[in-house]
Design an enzyme around this catalytic site. Sequence first.
Site, short mmCIF file in Angstrom:
data_model
loop_
_atom_site.label_atom_id
_atom_site.label_comp_id
_atom_site.label_asym_id
_atom_site.label_seq_id
_atom_site.Cartn_x
_atom_site.Cartn_y
_atom_site.Cartn_z
N ASP A 35 0.81 -1.24 0.06
CA ASP A 35 0.12 0.11 -0.06
C ASP A 35 0.81 1.19 -0.05
O ASP A 35 1.98 1.42 0.70
CB ASP A 35 -0.86 -0.17 1.14
N HIS A 76 -8.65 -0.65 -9.05
CA HIS A 76 -8.35 0.25 -8.12
C HIS A 76 -7.01 1.56 -8.11
O HIS A 76 -7.21 2.56 -8.25
CB HIS A 76 -8.23 -0.23 -6.62
#
Length: 323
Positions: free
Chosen positions: A156, A232
């Site tokens: 992330d 995403h």
Amino acid sequence: MDDQTWARAPIEPQSVNAPLSSAAVFLVVTIERAAAAALVVREVISDIGGLVRTVGFRDLGGRLSCNVGIGAEAWSRFDQAAKPEQLDRFHAIPGPVHTAVSTPGDLLFHIRAERADLCFELERLILDKLGDAVTVVDEVQGFRYFDARDLLGFVDGTENPTGQSMAEASLIGDEDPEFAGGSYVVVQKYLHDLAAWGGLTTEQQESIIGRSKIDNVEREDDEPASAPRKSHRSLNTIVDENGVEQAILRDNMPFGRPGHGEFGTYFIGYARKVWVIDHMLRRMFIGDPVGEYDRILDFSKAVTGSSYFVPSIQTLEALAPEE
């Protein structure tokens, strides 16, 4: 004067651009309605640096820091002559299936350190000082998970800017000179359905995220006409009217309580331009094209949403009430 003037000015930002930490606390509070409560809050947050030094001096290698964010309604109660140009409450974004909810929050304390006990102690002192002037509405203890992965198993924050680009993306410049060196921040708490996510194949997960799971390499499968919806990663890639890609600074953290079946990611995005985060979220929740929302939302539910202004240290200290 150009957009880089803030870098030459004697303005000290809060620790917006601090390195990623091993531990964090995300504390959101509301301020009680009594006028005296706002005065207490101003006194405490204007001296937040003193509290950080009190705790952080116990282990200088612990890299303790705390950013204070102030919501739009709270700012209006602080008797300030001017307001940051882009400061506004977080507006809910209803999509065809999922909604980016808006939840209460007057102050955000983003506490970071290499040791969880430093975060704990600073949060304890802050709340002790604030007393009954505030009510805690959300409190999350985050941790760094293996090699900066979220609980879905993917790295992330890969697209975070670095070097000079980090400050350019996150700190206000000459466009709002009175608040130069400040930043805007949006936070959301997402809860994951790990059982449903685990029921997907690795290839399905990678298609949703837009990266390979093991080595974190971008997938190039968004473009062909046969590609099933944008990933995403693709939906969070924002370009302006001139075709220039726009960045924000993320410091997301996993959190969880396995005994309660709670697993999540705390999203926190600092930005010089609030519209960049707003556009990202609209693409995620409404879809691009409309209706084709971010498939990660079928497995990760946003349960909070609020936004704040993070003033420079000088502006924060100037909030101290006059004696």
